[in-house]
Design an enzyme around this catalytic site. Structure first.
Site, PDB file in Angstrom:
ATOM      1  N   THR A  96      29.788   7.981  -1.337  1.00 38.31           N
ATOM      2  CA  THR A  96      29.441   6.419  -1.752  1.00 38.31           C
ATOM      3  C   THR A  96      31.423   6.479  -3.184  1.00 38.31           C
ATOM      4  OG1 THR A  96      27.791   6.520  -1.995  1.00 38.31           O
ATOM      5  CG2 THR A  96      29.159   5.043  -4.394  1.00 38.31           C
ATOM      6  N   TYR A 126      18.927  -2.462   0.014  1.00 37.49           N
ATOM      7  CA  TYR A 126      19.238  -3.354   0.253  1.00 37.49           C
ATOM      8  C   TYR A 126      17.572  -4.204   0.931  1.00 37.49           C
ATOM      9  CZ  TYR A 126      20.741  -8.590   0.971  1.00 37.49           C
ATOM     10  OH  TYR A 126      20.262  -9.209   1.119  1.00 37.49           O
ATOM     11  N   TYR A 137      20.324  11.530   0.279  1.00 37.97           N
ATOM     12  CA  TYR A 137      20.460  11.002  -1.029  1.00 37.97           C
ATOM     13  C   TYR A 137      19.784  10.450  -1.243  1.00 37.97           C
ATOM     14  CZ  TYR A 137      24.378   9.609  -3.438  1.00 37.97           C
ATOM     15  OH  TYR A 137      25.246   8.863  -4.512  1.00 37.97           O
ATOM     16  N   ARG A 141      21.659   2.581  -7.111  1.00 33.11           N
ATOM     17  CA  ARG A 141      22.616   1.944  -5.597  1.00 33.11           C
ATOM     18  C   ARG A 141      21.378   1.174  -5.191  1.00 33.11           C
ATOM     19  NH1 ARG A 141      27.853   2.483  -6.213  1.00 33.11           N
ATOM     20  NH2 ARG A 141      28.753   3.915  -7.528  1.00 33.11           N
ATOM     21  N   LYS A 199      19.806  15.325  -2.056  1.00 30.32           N
ATOM     22  CA  LYS A 199      21.490  15.323  -3.426  1.00 30.32           C
ATOM     23  C   LYS A 199      19.825  14.162  -4.525  1.00 30.32           C
ATOM     24  CE  LYS A 199      25.406  12.796  -5.096  1.00 30.32           C
ATOM     25  NZ  LYS A 199      26.162  12.365  -4.239  1.00 30.32           N
ATOM     26  N   ILE A 253      26.340  17.999  -6.287  1.00 30.19           N
ATOM     27  CA  ILE A 253      27.656  17.380  -5.236  1.00 30.19           C
ATOM     28  C   ILE A 253      27.901  15.978  -6.777  1.00 30.19           C
ATOM     29  CG2 ILE A 253      28.214  15.367  -3.570  1.00 30.19           C
ATOM     30  CD1 ILE A 253      25.806  16.956  -2.096  1.00 30.19           C
TER      31      ILE A 253
END
Length: 292
Positions: free
Chosen positions: A47, A110, A136, A141, A164, A206
């Site tokens: 990202t 989304y 992840y 987000r 993550k 990370i």
């Protein structure tokens, strides 16, 4: 097989020139800064790389350049994710992965799948990926949280080696740590919570801020992993102000301004992201000046 993911990985930003094109000299400078700073591995096309604004051709050129500059010095992880499962499988198939050690794949955003949809999405990636897969989870987000239960179910699959975890919910991190399989890695995706997660039994981070302060941040995580918590928290408390500044106006605007102040690369971004405000830029400048 995934022990290289322990410690500090950094989600590399993508330096841009004034005209918006990729600054390949800046990319080289950033990779060298991280390698010389002692981080354990590099994450490409995450990202923080503004990967959603990069064309296929730009991604290919950027990956090739990072691979060449790194020159096998550090392990590499590549971000391949999205909300179209079929397209992700095709991207995995069409990407030259020989230089990479693992794939980082985000929970679909989304379209907000159910937990079973998330499981089936990652199961087919597991079945078709030639590399180990790191999940992840970043609901801020994606709009969807992958629960600890779904993560632990996915942890039983052969290619899925870790997660993550960036929920900001420390209880969820603890639930995964409590019941994870022996070799399943729990990697923090929250810079401020990375050390507490490591002390609780996690395997590292990370990081975004780690590329701005690679020596300090990776040293902090190594202290945490070795049980030297007093020394680790001393570093964390010193970094706390800049951790706030790095995310105050969004990522990667903050870290790019930090990198500019460090003389690593410029701070240009691609719309819809914009550079930090003058007031935040001054706070970042003052912090770096006072902590050099």
């Amino acid at each position: 097989m995934s022990a290289f993911l322990k410690g500090t990985g950094v989600a590399l930003a993508t330096p841009f020139k004034n005209d918006g094109s990729i600054d390949f000299d800046g990319v080289e400078s950033l990779v060298e800064f991280c390698v010389n700073g002692g981080v354990e591995y590099l994450v490409v096309l995450g990202t923080t790389a503004e990967s959603v604004t990069l064309s296929k051709e730009e991604k290919k050129s950027l990956v090739e350049h990072i691979v060449a500059v790194n020159d096998k010095r550090l392990p590499l992880v590549i971000g391949i994710g999205g909300n179209n499962t079929a397209a992700i499988l095709q991207e995995i198939e069409n990407t030259e992965l020989s230089a990479f050690d693992a794939i980082l794949s985000v929970v679909p955003m989304y379209n907000r799948p159910s937990q079973e949809g998330i499981y089936q999405h990652f199961k087919i990636i597991n079945d078709q990926s030639p590399l180990p897969v790191l999940l992840y989870n970043v609901p801020s987000r994606t709009g969807t949280n992958m629960t600890a239960e779904t993560t632990l179910k996915l942890a039983q699959l052969d290619k899925i080696v870790g997660i993550k975890e960036a929920t900001g919910d420390f209880t969820q991190v603890l639930k995964i740590l409590k019941d994870r399989p022996k070799d399943f890695l729990v990697i923090s995706g929250d810079d401020a919570l990375a050390l507490p997660a490591v002390v609780a039994g996690g395997d590292g981070v990370i990081s975004v801020i780690g590329q701005g302060f690679p020596e300090e941040f990776s040293k902090m995580i190594r202290f945490g992993l070795s049980g030297e918590t007093k020394q680790a928290f001393e570093i964390l408390y010193k970094l706390l102000p800049i951790l706030d500044y790095a995310f105050e106006e969004g990522n990667p605007a903050g870290i790019k301004n930090i990198l500019k102040n460090k003389g690593v690369c410029g701070d240009h971004l691609r719309l819809p992201l914009i550079s930090v405000s003058t007031s935040l830029a001054n706070k970042i400048k003052d912090y770096i000046k006072n902590n050099e």
